[in-house]
Design a protein around this motif. Structure first.
Motif, PDB file in Angstrom:
ATOM      1  N   LEU A 286       5.130  -2.451 -59.403  1.00 35.92           N
ATOM      2  CA  LEU A 286       5.445  -1.747 -58.303  1.00 35.92           C
ATOM      3  C   LEU A 286       4.548  -0.387 -58.502  1.00 35.92           C
ATOM      4  CD1 LEU A 286       9.303  -2.352 -57.704  1.00 35.92           C
ATOM      5  CD2 LEU A 286       7.355  -3.558 -56.421  1.00 35.92           C
ATOM      6  N   ILE A 287       4.721   0.564 -57.566  1.00 37.22           N
ATOM      7  CA  ILE A 287       4.070   1.575 -57.600  1.00 37.22           C
ATOM      8  C   ILE A 287       4.375   2.632 -58.805  1.00 37.22           C
ATOM      9  CG2 ILE A 287       3.294   1.501 -55.229  1.00 37.22           C
ATOM     10  CD1 ILE A 287       5.501   3.708 -54.569  1.00 37.22           C
ATOM     11  N   ASP A 288       5.858   2.429 -59.020  1.00 33.60           N
ATOM     12  CA  ASP A 288       6.422   3.174 -60.267  1.00 33.60           C
ATOM     13  C   ASP A 288       6.101   2.324 -61.636  1.00 33.60           C
ATOM     14  OD1 ASP A 288       8.035   1.106 -60.093  1.00 33.60           O
ATOM     15  OD2 ASP A 288       9.786   2.143 -59.916  1.00 33.60           O
ATOM     16  N   GLY A 289       5.329   1.296 -61.608  1.00 35.48           N
ATOM     17  CA  GLY A 289       5.264   0.693 -62.915  1.00 35.48           C
ATOM     18  C   GLY A 289       6.198  -0.240 -63.378  1.00 35.48           C
ATOM     19  N   THR A 290       6.969  -0.681 -62.582  1.00 37.39           N
ATOM     20  CA  THR A 290       7.884  -1.856 -62.922  1.00 37.39           C
ATOM     21  C   THR A 290       7.216  -3.125 -62.615  1.00 37.39           C
ATOM     22  OG1 THR A 290       9.754  -0.600 -62.030  1.00 37.39           O
ATOM     23  CG2 THR A 290      10.344  -2.832 -62.239  1.00 37.39           C
ATOM     24  N   GLU A 291       7.350  -4.005 -63.803  1.00 39.60           N
ATOM     25  CA  GLU A 291       6.740  -5.293 -63.590  1.00 39.60           C
ATOM     26  C   GLU A 291       7.794  -6.240 -62.917  1.00 39.60           C
ATOM     27  OE1 GLU A 291       5.523  -6.855 -67.323  1.00 39.60           O
ATOM     28  OE2 GLU A 291       4.218  -4.989 -67.834  1.00 39.60           O
ATOM     29  N   ILE A 292       6.977  -7.011 -61.767  1.00 35.96           N
ATOM     30  CA  ILE A 292       8.013  -7.816 -61.111  1.00 35.96           C
ATOM     31  C   ILE A 292       7.583  -9.472 -61.161  1.00 35.96           C
ATOM     32  CG2 ILE A 292       8.716  -6.059 -59.546  1.00 35.96           C
ATOM     33  CD1 ILE A 292       6.364  -6.889 -57.825  1.00 35.96           C
ATOM     34  N   GLU A 293       8.418 -10.224 -60.812  1.00 32.31           N
ATOM     35  CA  GLU A 293       8.118 -11.527 -60.493  1.00 32.31           C
ATOM     36  C   GLU A 293       8.369 -12.013 -59.032  1.00 32.31           C
ATOM     37  OE1 GLU A 293      10.303 -14.206 -63.170  1.00 32.31           O
ATOM     38  OE2 GLU A 293       9.511 -13.115 -64.963  1.00 32.31           O
ATOM     39  N   LEU A 294       7.672 -12.891 -58.491  1.00 33.37           N
ATOM     40  CA  LEU A 294       7.884 -12.895 -57.159  1.00 33.37           C
ATOM     41  C   LEU A 294       7.965 -14.760 -56.938  1.00 33.37           C
ATOM     42  CD1 LEU A 294       5.252 -10.658 -55.646  1.00 33.37           C
ATOM     43  CD2 LEU A 294       7.759 -10.920 -54.806  1.00 33.37           C
ATOM     44  N   GLY A 295       8.564 -15.304 -55.830  1.00 27.76           N
ATOM     45  CA  GLY A 295       8.582 -16.739 -55.673  1.00 27.76           C
ATOM     46  C   GLY A 295       9.239 -17.059 -54.497  1.00 27.76           C
ATOM     47  N   ARG A 296       9.240 -18.284 -54.164  1.00 30.20           N
ATOM     48  CA  ARG A 296       9.938 -18.864 -53.173  1.00 30.20           C
ATOM     49  C   ARG A 296      11.464 -18.835 -53.130  1.00 30.20           C
ATOM     50  NH1 ARG A 296      11.266 -23.944 -50.958  1.00 30.20           N
ATOM     51  NH2 ARG A 296      10.639 -24.387 -48.525  1.00 30.20           N
ATOM     52  N   HIS A 297      12.192 -18.460 -52.101  1.00 25.05           N
ATOM     53  CA  HIS A 297      13.516 -18.585 -52.203  1.00 25.05           C
ATOM     54  C   HIS A 297      13.915 -20.063 -52.282  1.00 25.05           C
ATOM     55  CE1 HIS A 297      17.821 -17.589 -51.491  1.00 25.05           C
ATOM     56  NE2 HIS A 297      17.472 -16.202 -51.743  1.00 25.05           N
ATOM     57  N   PRO A 298      14.970 -20.367 -53.276  1.00 22.44           N
ATOM     58  CA  PRO A 298      15.445 -21.482 -53.293  1.00 22.44           C
ATOM     59  C   PRO A 298      16.122 -22.185 -52.300  1.00 22.44           C
ATOM     60  CG  PRO A 298      16.566 -20.371 -54.777  1.00 22.44           C
ATOM     61  CD  PRO A 298      15.476 -19.391 -54.180  1.00 22.44           C
ATOM     62  N   GLU A 299      16.636 -21.276 -51.538  1.00 24.99           N
ATOM     63  CA  GLU A 299      17.896 -21.644 -50.515  1.00 24.99           C
ATOM     64  C   GLU A 299      17.458 -21.436 -49.079  1.00 24.99           C
ATOM     65  OE1 GLU A 299      21.642 -20.003 -51.706  1.00 24.99           O
ATOM     66  OE2 GLU A 299      21.526 -20.784 -53.559  1.00 24.99           O
ATOM     67  N   LEU A 300      17.044 -20.533 -48.885  1.00 25.78           N
ATOM     68  CA  LEU A 300      16.965 -20.046 -47.432  1.00 25.78           C
ATOM     69  C   LEU A 300      15.936 -20.559 -46.654  1.00 25.78           C
ATOM     70  CD1 LEU A 300      18.018 -16.118 -47.781  1.00 25.78           C
ATOM     71  CD2 LEU A 300      19.125 -17.831 -47.441  1.00 25.78           C
ATOM     72  N   ASN A 301      14.687 -21.141 -47.163  1.00 20.30           N
ATOM     73  CA  ASN A 301      13.716 -21.888 -46.746  1.00 20.30           C
ATOM     74  C   ASN A 301      13.968 -23.235 -46.061  1.00 20.30           C
ATOM     75  OD1 ASN A 301      11.602 -19.485 -46.820  1.00 20.30           O
ATOM     76  ND2 ASN A 301      11.834 -19.946 -48.767  1.00 20.30           N
ATOM     77  N   SER A 302      15.113 -23.746 -46.313  1.00 20.34           N
ATOM     78  CA  SER A 302      15.449 -24.933 -46.049  1.00 20.34           C
ATOM     79  C   SER A 302      16.877 -24.997 -45.160  1.00 20.34           C
ATOM     80  CB  SER A 302      15.685 -26.233 -47.152  1.00 20.34           C
ATOM     81  OG  SER A 302      16.538 -25.499 -48.190  1.00 20.34           O
ATOM     82  N   ARG A 303      16.903 -25.996 -44.221  1.00 19.86           N
ATOM     83  CA  ARG A 303      18.212 -25.873 -43.358  1.00 19.86           C
ATOM     84  C   ARG A 303      18.845 -27.254 -43.576  1.00 19.86           C
ATOM     85  NH1 ARG A 303      18.441 -21.631 -39.864  1.00 19.86           N
ATOM     86  NH2 ARG A 303      20.828 -22.359 -39.767  1.00 19.86           N
ATOM     87  N   LYS A 304      19.895 -27.646 -43.143  1.00 21.42           N
ATOM     88  CA  LYS A 304      20.858 -28.877 -43.282  1.00 21.42           C
ATOM     89  C   LYS A 304      21.376 -28.988 -41.723  1.00 21.42           C
ATOM     90  CE  LYS A 304      22.356 -29.273 -48.046  1.00 21.42           C
ATOM     91  NZ  LYS A 304      23.302 -29.555 -48.871  1.00 21.42           N
ATOM     92  N   PHE A 305      21.196 -30.302 -41.355  1.00 21.74           N
ATOM     93  CA  PHE A 305      21.651 -30.695 -40.048  1.00 21.74           C
ATOM     94  C   PHE A 305      22.176 -32.082 -39.848  1.00 21.74           C
ATOM     95  CE2 PHE A 305      17.204 -31.405 -39.842  1.00 21.74           C
ATOM     96  CZ  PHE A 305      17.031 -32.749 -39.401  1.00 21.74           C
ATOM     97  N   VAL A 306      23.017 -32.470 -38.972  1.00 14.89           N
ATOM     98  CA  VAL A 306      23.530 -33.724 -38.822  1.00 14.89           C
ATOM     99  C   VAL A 306      22.932 -34.584 -37.701  1.00 14.89           C
ATOM    100  CG1 VAL A 306      25.798 -34.853 -38.579  1.00 14.89           C
ATOM    101  CG2 VAL A 306      25.766 -32.912 -39.737  1.00 14.89           C
ATOM    102  N   VAL A 307      22.966 -35.666 -37.751  1.00 14.57           N
ATOM    103  CA  VAL A 307      22.345 -36.854 -36.849  1.00 14.57           C
ATOM    104  C   VAL A 307      22.972 -37.968 -36.966  1.00 14.57           C
ATOM    105  CG1 VAL A 307      20.459 -37.403 -38.237  1.00 14.57           C
ATOM    106  CG2 VAL A 307      20.478 -37.829 -35.674  1.00 14.57           C
ATOM    107  N   ARG A 308      23.368 -38.862 -35.941  1.00 16.41           N
ATOM    108  CA  ARG A 308      24.029 -40.199 -36.001  1.00 16.41           C
ATOM    109  C   ARG A 308      23.008 -41.147 -35.385  1.00 16.41           C
ATOM    110  NH1 ARG A 308      29.619 -40.640 -36.260  1.00 16.41           N
ATOM    111  NH2 ARG A 308      29.583 -42.437 -34.977  1.00 16.41           N
ATOM    112  N   CYS A 309      22.741 -42.269 -36.289  1.00 21.91           N
ATOM    113  CA  CYS A 309      22.059 -43.248 -35.920  1.00 21.91           C
ATOM    114  C   CYS A 309      22.391 -44.731 -36.406  1.00 21.91           C
ATOM    115  CB  CYS A 309      20.539 -43.201 -36.378  1.00 21.91           C
ATOM    116  SG  CYS A 309      19.329 -44.318 -35.821  1.00 21.91           S
ATOM    117  N   HIS A 310      23.017 -45.523 -35.475  1.00 23.99           N
ATOM    118  CA  HIS A 310      23.658 -46.789 -35.714  1.00 23.99           C
ATOM    119  C   HIS A 310      22.376 -47.913 -36.096  1.00 23.99           C
ATOM    120  CE1 HIS A 310      27.619 -45.643 -34.208  1.00 23.99           C
ATOM    121  NE2 HIS A 310      26.777 -44.925 -33.358  1.00 23.99           N
ATOM    122  N   GLU A 311      21.133 -47.464 -35.511  1.00 23.36           N
ATOM    123  CA  GLU A 311      20.353 -48.705 -35.792  1.00 23.36           C
ATOM    124  C   GLU A 311      19.783 -48.729 -37.296  1.00 23.36           C
ATOM    125  OE1 GLU A 311      20.341 -47.680 -31.594  1.00 23.36           O
ATOM    126  OE2 GLU A 311      20.261 -46.424 -33.462  1.00 23.36           O
TER     127      GLU A 311
END
Length: 412
Positions: free
Chosen positions: A88-113
């Motif tokens: 950062l601009i104040d000299g703090t060393e950081i790590e960045l990455g993809r969020h493990p939870e918020l980039n995926s969603r769950k939904f429900v579907v019904r299929c008898h076939e």
């Protein structure tokens, strides 16, 4: 910084209107400090550091439980540039990455076939539609667990599709709401049994002993201090956890942010209810003071009340008879009939003949008056100021004719 739960995860404008690609779907990243460093408490330092690398982004907020800073980005180019940041601009060393939870969603579907297909086979067929995980819901019966046609799918996107294709079969989707996770070992919320590090708790009285050897006469919940089992779904803690998970699922935010929103909403409702309650109490007290005393009539003897009631009944009967049979006075003026041309009596007339002539005149007058009374009864009562001639005239629509010989009205 507080989260912006109202941000729409899909594109803000169509793709053909966004050649630079800065209005795409939301993408979540996390930013944290490396070991030996701490993130600055000043939010402007983090904002200026990111703007120098990638420009203005959607938004961001701080997660205290993990000491993360969550970033919301809509441009792929901005995400690539941010991944190259190291300090950062104040000299703090950081790590960045993809969020493990918020980039995926769950939904429900019904299929008898696809009832005979396994979860691995379904995942292989649905992976071209960005499906990451497939879970089939099982139903517990007397003979054991039975498969159902309901599937829980996890998609690699912040937007849930309205439809999903199973071959040529197009099925509608709906959002998946998880149930609160309670440990069956310590009866606390937030972790499963296999990760619990405390002693086992009784299901009946919440004591540190087995539920099979419990001798308590009444139930007790250690979560809300109520007189029920900790597994009861009417428990206020269970209701609170359900509301938190609902907010987290619908707005796609972290669990901590969802708790903060639910608590803020609950406090605002409680404080408003207390204000209204106190205001109503003060208003009722003032109203009672300003309200004049009611006049209480003195009690009367029973005989006097009975006499008054009888007088009222008589007045009512009198008014009712008058309204039914109104008395009308009719003023009649009867002109004497013309004398018939009869031969003049000789001057030497006997007394009996004179009496007969007088009797004939009286009977003629009486019959004429009866006819006049019958004719006037058919006509509505006239005004007292009207003349006598109007009283004798029949109505226009009646089948009467005027006889000038007797100066009265008679039937055809």
């Amino acid at each position: 910084m507080s989260p912006s739960p109202g941000a729409h995860p899909d594109r803000t404008i169509p793709e053909w209107m966004d050649p630079q690609g800065i209005h795409g779907r939301l993408y979540y990243m996390f930013l944290k400090a490396k070991k030996g460093f701490e993130l600055p408490k000043n939010p402007f330092v983090i904002a200026r550091s990111i703007e120098q690398y990638a420009g203005q982004i959607e938004s961001g907020y701080f997660v205290k439980s993990k000491e993360w800073y969550v970033l919301k980005i809509r441009s792929k180019d901005q995400a690539r540039k941010i991944f190259t940041m190291t300090t950062l601009i104040d000299g703090t060393e950081i790590e960045l990455g993809r969020h493990p939870e918020l980039n995926s969603r769950k939904f429900v579907v019904r299929c008898h076939e696809v009832a005979g297909m396994s979860e691995e086979e379904l995942l292989k067929e649905l992976s071209p539609q960005k499906i990451l995980h497939v879970k089939r819901i099982m139903k517990k019966t007397s003979s054991g667990l039975v498969e159902t046609p309901t599937l829980i799918l996890t998609i690699n996107s912040t937007v849930i599709p309205e439809f999903i294709n199973f071959g040529f079969i197009r099925l509608r989707t709906r959002l998946y709401y998880p149930q609160p996770l309670i440990c069956r070992h310590c009866l606390k919320y937030g972790h499963p049994k296999n990760k619990c590090l405390t002693e086992k708790v009784c299901i009946v009285c919440s004591g540190i002993h087995s539920s099979e050897t419990c001798t308590a006469k009444s139930k007790f919940c250690a979560n809300c201090k109520g007189n029920h089992s900790p597994l009861d779904r009417n428990c206020p803690v269970y209701t609170y956890e359900t509301a938190v998970l609902k907010v987290k699922t619908e707005q796609n935010i972290t669990l901590e942010a969802a708790r903060r929103l639910v608590e803020t909403h609950h406090q605002s409702i409680t404080s408003y209810a207390e204000i209204v309650k106190n205001h109503n109490e003060v208003f009722m007290q003032q109203k009672k003071k300003q309200q004049p005393k009611k006049y209480i009539a003195p009690t009367e003897p029973k005989q006097q009340k009975d006499q008054q009631q009888q007088q009222q009944i008589q007045k009512r009967n009198h008014h009712s008879t008058e309204s039914i049979t109104p008395t009308t006075t009719v003023h009649l003026t009867v002109s004497p009939p013309r004398k018939r041309s009869t031969p003049q009596a000789s001057p030497i007339a006997s007394g009996d003949e004179a009496e007969d002539d007088q009797h004939q005149n009286d009977t003629l007058i009486n019959s004429e008056t009866r006819k006049l009374i019958k004719a006037t009864n058919r006509v509505p009562s006239p005004n007292p100021s009207s003349s006598s001639q109007n009283l004798l005239q029949p109505p226009l629509n009646s089948k009467m004719k005027f006889d000038p010989r007797h100066n009265n009205a008679c039937k055809k």
